[in-house]
Design a protein around this motif. Structure first.
Motif, PDB file in Angstrom:
ATOM      1  N   THR A   3      12.584  -5.661   3.084  1.00 36.06           N
ATOM      2  CA  THR A   3      11.580  -6.516   2.526  1.00 36.06           C
ATOM      3  C   THR A   3      12.063  -7.812   2.795  1.00 36.06           C
ATOM      4  O   THR A   3      11.226  -8.784   3.531  1.00 36.06           O
ATOM      5  N   THR A   6      12.061  -8.355   6.795  1.00 33.99           N
ATOM      6  CA  THR A   6      10.610  -8.699   7.155  1.00 33.99           C
ATOM      7  C   THR A   6       9.731  -9.775   6.760  1.00 33.99           C
ATOM      8  O   THR A   6       8.830 -10.427   7.659  1.00 33.99           O
ATOM      9  N   MET A   7      10.215 -10.098   5.576  1.00 35.09           N
ATOM     10  CA  MET A   7       9.498 -11.498   5.015  1.00 35.09           C
ATOM     11  C   MET A   7       9.729 -12.799   5.740  1.00 35.09           C
ATOM     12  O   MET A   7       9.193 -14.015   5.797  1.00 35.09           O
ATOM     13  N   SER A  36       8.868  -1.402   5.270  1.00 35.80           N
ATOM     14  CA  SER A  36       8.451  -2.543   5.234  1.00 35.80           C
ATOM     15  C   SER A  36       7.841  -3.293   6.095  1.00 35.80           C
ATOM     16  O   SER A  36       7.085  -4.359   6.106  1.00 35.80           O
ATOM     17  N   VAL A  39       4.190  -2.650   5.501  1.00 31.75           N
ATOM     18  CA  VAL A  39       3.668  -3.761   4.622  1.00 31.75           C
ATOM     19  C   VAL A  39       3.177  -5.189   5.056  1.00 31.75           C
ATOM     20  O   VAL A  39       2.362  -5.815   4.884  1.00 31.75           O
ATOM     21  N   PHE A  40       4.578  -5.526   5.536  1.00 36.85           N
ATOM     22  CA  PHE A  40       4.456  -6.865   5.950  1.00 36.85           C
ATOM     23  C   PHE A  40       4.087  -6.875   7.412  1.00 36.85           C
ATOM     24  O   PHE A  40       5.138  -7.453   8.172  1.00 36.85           O
ATOM     25  N   LYS A  45       1.664 -10.988   7.791  1.00 36.40           N
ATOM     26  CA  LYS A  45       2.678 -11.972   7.740  1.00 36.40           C
ATOM     27  C   LYS A  45       2.174 -13.629   7.980  1.00 36.40           C
ATOM     28  O   LYS A  45       2.817 -14.624   7.442  1.00 36.40           O
ATOM     29  N   ALA A  91      10.809 -14.489   0.120  1.00 34.76           N
ATOM     30  CA  ALA A  91      11.523 -13.260   0.418  1.00 34.76           C
ATOM     31  C   ALA A  91      12.246 -12.941  -0.699  1.00 34.76           C
ATOM     32  O   ALA A  91      12.244 -11.664  -1.053  1.00 34.76           O
ATOM     33  N   ALA A  94       9.798 -11.464  -3.480  1.00 34.00           N
ATOM     34  CA  ALA A  94       9.268 -10.104  -2.903  1.00 34.00           C
ATOM     35  C   ALA A  94      10.465  -9.152  -3.147  1.00 34.00           C
ATOM     36  O   ALA A  94      10.139  -8.091  -3.329  1.00 34.00           O
ATOM     37  N   THR A  95      11.541  -9.439  -2.585  1.00 38.64           N
ATOM     38  CA  THR A  95      12.754  -8.477  -2.833  1.00 38.64           C
ATOM     39  C   THR A  95      12.914  -8.143  -3.829  1.00 38.64           C
ATOM     40  O   THR A  95      13.391  -6.852  -4.354  1.00 38.64           O
ATOM     41  N   GLY A  98      10.229  -5.833  -5.309  1.00 38.18           N
ATOM     42  CA  GLY A  98      10.223  -4.539  -4.851  1.00 38.18           C
ATOM     43  C   GLY A  98      11.367  -3.657  -5.050  1.00 38.18           C
ATOM     44  O   GLY A  98      11.081  -2.469  -5.601  1.00 38.18           O
ATOM     45  N   TYR A  99      12.463  -4.363  -5.418  1.00 36.28           N
ATOM     46  CA  TYR A  99      13.585  -3.418  -5.999  1.00 36.28           C
ATOM     47  C   TYR A  99      13.390  -3.019  -7.346  1.00 36.28           C
ATOM     48  O   TYR A  99      13.610  -1.796  -7.524  1.00 36.28           O
TER      49      TYR A  99
END
Length: 132
Positions: A3, A6-7, A36, A39-40, A45, A91, A94-95, A98-99
């Motif tokens: 994540t 990718t962000m 990821s 998703v992104f 993006k 980022a 989101a990380t 997501g975690y």
């Protein structure tokens, strides 16, 4: 990690970073990294970039002369700075989210149960799309 990488505004270099990580670390989940990317994806993006730039402008202030009608080349570094600052913050958020979500799923279900649930979901989704 997927994540976060990718962000970031890597413009394709993130995929190379994934390949390097997968080749260096045996314990990294290839599925999680490449999920990821789903998703992104490139369409999503651009929304992330717009949000990142808006957040950067909010935190660092507007860029002089950076309008749609009259953008100057001198404003380039200032625009990139705002994009990267905003993007790093998004980022990290989101990380972290997501975690937490994945950790809760992983602790709630054992691997077999989660795998069965995921397989059922994929099968149901494929059946629904083929019925159309």
């Amino acid at each position: 990690m997927g994540t976060f990488i990718t962000m970031l505004p890597t413009f394709g270099v993130g995929l190379v970073a994934f390949l390097v990580l997968v080749s260096v670390f045996d314990s990294i989940s290839k599925i999680a990294l490449f999920a990821s990317l789903l998703v992104f994806n490139p369409v999503v993006k651009w929304g992330v970039y717009a949000s990142s730039f808006a957040l950067g402008v909010f935190l660092l202030g507007p860029v002089e002369g950076a309008t749609v009608a009259d953008a100057s080349l001198q404003a380039g570094p200032a625009i990139v700075t705002r994009l990267v600052v905003g993007n790093l913050i998004l980022a990290v958020i989101a990380t972290a989210l997501g975690y937490v979500a994945i950790h809760r799923l992983a602790t709630r279900y054992d691997a077999t149960e989660l795998g069965d649930a995921l397989e059922t979901f994929v099968d149901d989704t494929l059946e629904a799309s083929s019925d159309r």
